[in-house]
Design a protein around this motif. Structure first.
Motif, PDB file in Angstrom:
ATOM      1  N   ALA A   9      40.511 -59.735  35.160  1.00 12.44           N
ATOM      2  CA  ALA A   9      40.016 -59.727  36.720  1.00 12.44           C
ATOM      3  C   ALA A   9      38.444 -59.843  36.688  1.00 12.44           C
ATOM      4  CB  ALA A   9      40.617 -58.347  37.208  1.00 12.44           C
ATOM      5  N   PRO A  10      38.168 -60.486  37.691  1.00  9.20           N
ATOM      6  CA  PRO A  10      36.851 -60.513  38.141  1.00  9.20           C
ATOM      7  C   PRO A  10      36.156 -59.080  38.162  1.00  9.20           C
ATOM      8  CG  PRO A  10      37.695 -61.830  39.771  1.00  9.20           C
ATOM      9  CD  PRO A  10      39.083 -61.004  38.784  1.00  9.20           C
ATOM     10  N   LEU A  11      34.873 -59.138  37.721  1.00  7.47           N
ATOM     11  CA  LEU A  11      34.333 -57.822  37.487  1.00  7.47           C
ATOM     12  C   LEU A  11      33.588 -57.467  38.624  1.00  7.47           C
ATOM     13  CD1 LEU A  11      33.153 -58.112  33.764  1.00  7.47           C
ATOM     14  CD2 LEU A  11      35.059 -56.688  34.571  1.00  7.47           C
ATOM     15  N   ILE A  12      32.996 -58.367  39.472  1.00  8.67           N
ATOM     16  CA  ILE A  12      32.114 -58.581  40.559  1.00  8.67           C
ATOM     17  C   ILE A  12      32.892 -59.633  41.512  1.00  8.67           C
ATOM     18  CG2 ILE A  12      30.025 -58.800  41.885  1.00  8.67           C
ATOM     19  CD1 ILE A  12      28.782 -57.769  39.343  1.00  8.67           C
ATOM     20  N   GLN A  13      33.333 -59.361  42.673  1.00 15.52           N
ATOM     21  CA  GLN A  13      34.048 -60.261  43.586  1.00 15.52           C
ATOM     22  C   GLN A  13      32.828 -61.303  44.100  1.00 15.52           C
ATOM     23  OE1 GLN A  13      37.290 -61.189  44.100  1.00 15.52           O
ATOM     24  NE2 GLN A  13      37.931 -59.564  43.223  1.00 15.52           N
ATOM     25  N   ASN A  14      33.196 -62.429  43.999  1.00 15.39           N
ATOM     26  CA  ASN A  14      32.201 -63.714  44.486  1.00 15.39           C
ATOM     27  C   ASN A  14      30.589 -63.348  44.087  1.00 15.39           C
ATOM     28  OD1 ASN A  14      33.944 -64.905  46.106  1.00 15.39           O
ATOM     29  ND2 ASN A  14      33.781 -62.994  47.580  1.00 15.39           N
ATOM     30  N   ALA A  15      30.653 -63.150  42.464  1.00 15.21           N
ATOM     31  CA  ALA A  15      29.387 -62.601  41.891  1.00 15.21           C
ATOM     32  C   ALA A  15      28.347 -63.996  42.045  1.00 15.21           C
ATOM     33  CB  ALA A  15      29.665 -62.223  40.346  1.00 15.21           C
ATOM     34  N   GLY A  16      28.825 -65.104  41.996  1.00 10.09           N
ATOM     35  CA  GLY A  16      28.096 -66.474  41.723  1.00 10.09           C
ATOM     36  C   GLY A  16      27.912 -66.761  40.339  1.00 10.09           C
ATOM     37  N   GLY A  17      27.331 -68.110  40.336  1.00 11.30           N
ATOM     38  CA  GLY A  17      26.944 -68.470  39.092  1.00 11.30           C
ATOM     39  C   GLY A  17      25.590 -68.108  38.577  1.00 11.30           C
ATOM     40  N   ALA A  18      25.333 -68.096  37.159  1.00 14.08           N
ATOM     41  CA  ALA A  18      24.205 -67.676  36.452  1.00 14.08           C
ATOM     42  C   ALA A  18      24.098 -68.972  35.483  1.00 14.08           C
ATOM     43  CB  ALA A  18      24.481 -66.357  35.796  1.00 14.08           C
ATOM     44  N   ILE A  19      22.759 -69.123  34.983  1.00 17.60           N
ATOM     45  CA  ILE A  19      22.484 -70.041  33.820  1.00 17.60           C
ATOM     46  C   ILE A  19      22.045 -69.277  32.723  1.00 17.60           C
ATOM     47  CG2 ILE A  19      20.706 -71.524  33.125  1.00 17.60           C
ATOM     48  CD1 ILE A  19      20.361 -72.538  36.316  1.00 17.60           C
ATOM     49  N   ILE A  20      23.000 -69.448  31.523  1.00 16.53           N
ATOM     50  CA  ILE A  20      22.560 -68.955  30.220  1.00 16.53           C
ATOM     51  C   ILE A  20      22.380 -69.768  29.318  1.00 16.53           C
ATOM     52  CG2 ILE A  20      23.916 -66.900  31.190  1.00 16.53           C
ATOM     53  CD1 ILE A  20      26.144 -67.807  29.170  1.00 16.53           C
ATOM     54  N   THR A  21      21.604 -69.629  28.147  1.00 20.45           N
ATOM     55  CA  THR A  21      21.803 -70.429  27.097  1.00 20.45           C
ATOM     56  C   THR A  21      22.981 -70.516  26.458  1.00 20.45           C
ATOM     57  OG1 THR A  21      21.134 -68.675  25.564  1.00 20.45           O
ATOM     58  CG2 THR A  21      19.173 -69.999  26.652  1.00 20.45           C
ATOM     59  N   LYS A  22      23.568 -72.012  26.038  1.00 21.35           N
ATOM     60  CA  LYS A  22      24.714 -71.990  25.120  1.00 21.35           C
ATOM     61  C   LYS A  22      24.613 -71.107  23.791  1.00 21.35           C
ATOM     62  CE  LYS A  22      25.857 -76.697  26.147  1.00 21.35           C
ATOM     63  NZ  LYS A  22      25.876 -78.074  25.581  1.00 21.35           N
ATOM     64  N   TRP A  33      16.711 -61.392  26.916  1.00 16.59           N
ATOM     65  CA  TRP A  33      15.710 -61.319  28.495  1.00 16.59           C
ATOM     66  C   TRP A  33      16.928 -61.997  29.225  1.00 16.59           C
ATOM     67  CZ3 TRP A  33      14.048 -63.815  23.980  1.00 16.59           C
ATOM     68  CH2 TRP A  33      12.683 -63.042  23.496  1.00 16.59           C
ATOM     69  N   LEU A  34      16.479 -61.236  30.739  1.00 23.02           N
ATOM     70  CA  LEU A  34      17.417 -61.591  31.982  1.00 23.02           C
ATOM     71  C   LEU A  34      16.539 -61.576  32.903  1.00 23.02           C
ATOM     72  CD1 LEU A  34      20.397 -61.717  32.725  1.00 23.02           C
ATOM     73  CD2 LEU A  34      20.354 -59.230  33.096  1.00 23.02           C
ATOM     74  N   PHE A  35      16.487 -62.556  33.553  1.00 28.09           N
ATOM     75  CA  PHE A  35      15.637 -62.366  34.973  1.00 28.09           C
ATOM     76  C   PHE A  35      16.323 -63.066  36.010  1.00 28.09           C
ATOM     77  CE2 PHE A  35      14.751 -66.401  32.654  1.00 28.09           C
ATOM     78  CZ  PHE A  35      14.492 -67.108  33.438  1.00 28.09           C
ATOM     79  N   ARG A  36      15.603 -62.759  37.351  1.00 29.83           N
ATOM     80  CA  ARG A  36      16.481 -63.575  38.703  1.00 29.83           C
ATOM     81  C   ARG A  36      15.523 -64.099  39.509  1.00 29.83           C
ATOM     82  NH1 ARG A  36      20.663 -59.779  42.516  1.00 29.83           N
ATOM     83  NH2 ARG A  36      21.800 -61.871  43.029  1.00 29.83           N
ATOM     84  N   GLU A  37      15.689 -65.330  39.822  1.00 24.84           N
ATOM     85  CA  GLU A  37      15.075 -66.285  40.487  1.00 24.84           C
ATOM     86  C   GLU A  37      15.845 -66.308  41.873  1.00 24.84           C
ATOM     87  OE1 GLU A  37      13.871 -69.223  37.976  1.00 24.84           O
ATOM     88  OE2 GLU A  37      15.587 -70.354  37.861  1.00 24.84           O
ATOM     89  N   GLU A  38      15.171 -67.328  42.841  1.00 26.59           N
ATOM     90  CA  GLU A  38      15.997 -67.709  44.015  1.00 26.59           C
ATOM     91  C   GLU A  38      16.960 -68.603  43.541  1.00 26.59           C
ATOM     92  OE1 GLU A  38      16.584 -67.809  47.906  1.00 26.59           O
ATOM     93  OE2 GLU A  38      14.607 -66.795  47.342  1.00 26.59           O
ATOM     94  N   GLY A  39      18.257 -68.555  43.933  1.00 28.44           N
ATOM     95  CA  GLY A  39      19.384 -69.333  43.592  1.00 28.44           C
ATOM     96  C   GLY A  39      19.085 -70.722  43.963  1.00 28.44           C
ATOM     97  N   ALA A  40      19.593 -71.758  43.174  1.00 21.48           N
ATOM     98  CA  ALA A  40      19.434 -73.203  43.556  1.00 21.48           C
ATOM     99  C   ALA A  40      20.313 -73.448  44.682  1.00 21.48           C
ATOM    100  CB  ALA A  40      19.770 -74.053  42.539  1.00 21.48           C
ATOM    101  N   ASN A  41      21.313 -72.816  45.152  1.00 19.40           N
ATOM    102  CA  ASN A  41      22.331 -72.996  46.184  1.00 19.40           C
ATOM    103  C   ASN A  41      22.900 -71.796  46.467  1.00 19.40           C
ATOM    104  OD1 ASN A  41      24.786 -72.719  44.684  1.00 19.40           O
ATOM    105  ND2 ASN A  41      23.905 -74.682  43.694  1.00 19.40           N
ATOM    106  N   PRO A  42      23.850 -71.595  47.526  1.00 21.26           N
ATOM    107  CA  PRO A  42      24.423 -70.475  47.920  1.00 21.26           C
ATOM    108  C   PRO A  42      25.627 -69.914  46.849  1.00 21.26           C
ATOM    109  CG  PRO A  42      24.409 -71.763  49.721  1.00 21.26           C
ATOM    110  CD  PRO A  42      24.058 -72.731  48.431  1.00 21.26           C
ATOM    111  N   ASP A  44      24.763 -69.911  43.639  1.00 17.70           N
ATOM    112  CA  ASP A  44      24.170 -69.467  42.406  1.00 17.70           C
ATOM    113  C   ASP A  44      23.291 -68.001  42.812  1.00 17.70           C
ATOM    114  OD1 ASP A  44      22.039 -68.944  40.452  1.00 17.70           O
ATOM    115  OD2 ASP A  44      20.849 -71.005  40.779  1.00 17.70           O
ATOM    116  N   CYS A  45      23.649 -67.002  41.941  1.00 17.07           N
ATOM    117  CA  CYS A  45      23.235 -65.708  42.027  1.00 17.07           C
ATOM    118  C   CYS A  45      21.728 -65.545  41.467  1.00 17.07           C
ATOM    119  CB  CYS A  45      24.123 -64.664  41.612  1.00 17.07           C
ATOM    120  SG  CYS A  45      24.128 -64.810  39.723  1.00 17.07           S
ATOM    121  N   GLY A  46      21.281 -66.552  41.156  1.00 12.33           N
ATOM    122  CA  GLY A  46      20.023 -66.450  40.471  1.00 12.33           C
ATOM    123  C   GLY A  46      19.573 -65.783  39.111  1.00 12.33           C
TER     124      GLY A  46
END
Length: 115
Positions: A9-22, A33-42, A44-46
């Motif tokens: 089951a999803p842990l957070i509903q509509n959590a959005g996308g995140a960018i992580i390293t492969k 390291w974990l950081f948050r920036e302005e999402g590229a689109n709606p 993207d949670c940033g």
């Protein structure tokens, strides 16, 4: 005969996308390291995640970055759930030691209180 029906089951509903390293996604490195920036689109949670073995050269190559649902990252490292609501501009370092799993502010070194 199937004895167990495991459905993730999803842990957070509509959590959005995140960018992580492969390397994190493939289990070759651990979250560091974990950081948050302005999402590229709606969608993207940033949130952006970098592993402990990732070099600058590695993360500069777009082929080494992937977009995943934030819940995928949470399944890799559940501690990220505690910081999901932190604001844009948040910059954290993840620690795993004898005292547990926790984040510190990368700029101040202060430990983040996690509930």
């Amino acid at each position: 005969m199937k004895l167990f029906n495991k459905k993730e089951a999803p842990l957070i509903q509509n959590a959005g996308g995140a960018i992580i390293t492969k390397s994190i996604y493939e289990g070759k490195s651990k979250l560091k390291w974990l950081f948050r920036e302005e999402g590229a689109n709606p969608a993207d949670c940033g949130w952006r995640a970098i592993g402990d073995t990732d070099t600058q050269e590695y993360i500069d190559n777009p082929k080494n970055l992937i977009i995943v649902d934030f819940n995928t990252l949470a399944n890799i490292e559940p501690a990220v759930l505690a910081v999901y609501d932190m604001p844009i501009g948040t910059d954290l370092t993840f620690h795993f030691d004898e005292s547990g799993r926790y984040f510190t502010d990368s700029n101040t070194g202060n430990r983040i209180k996690m509930h």
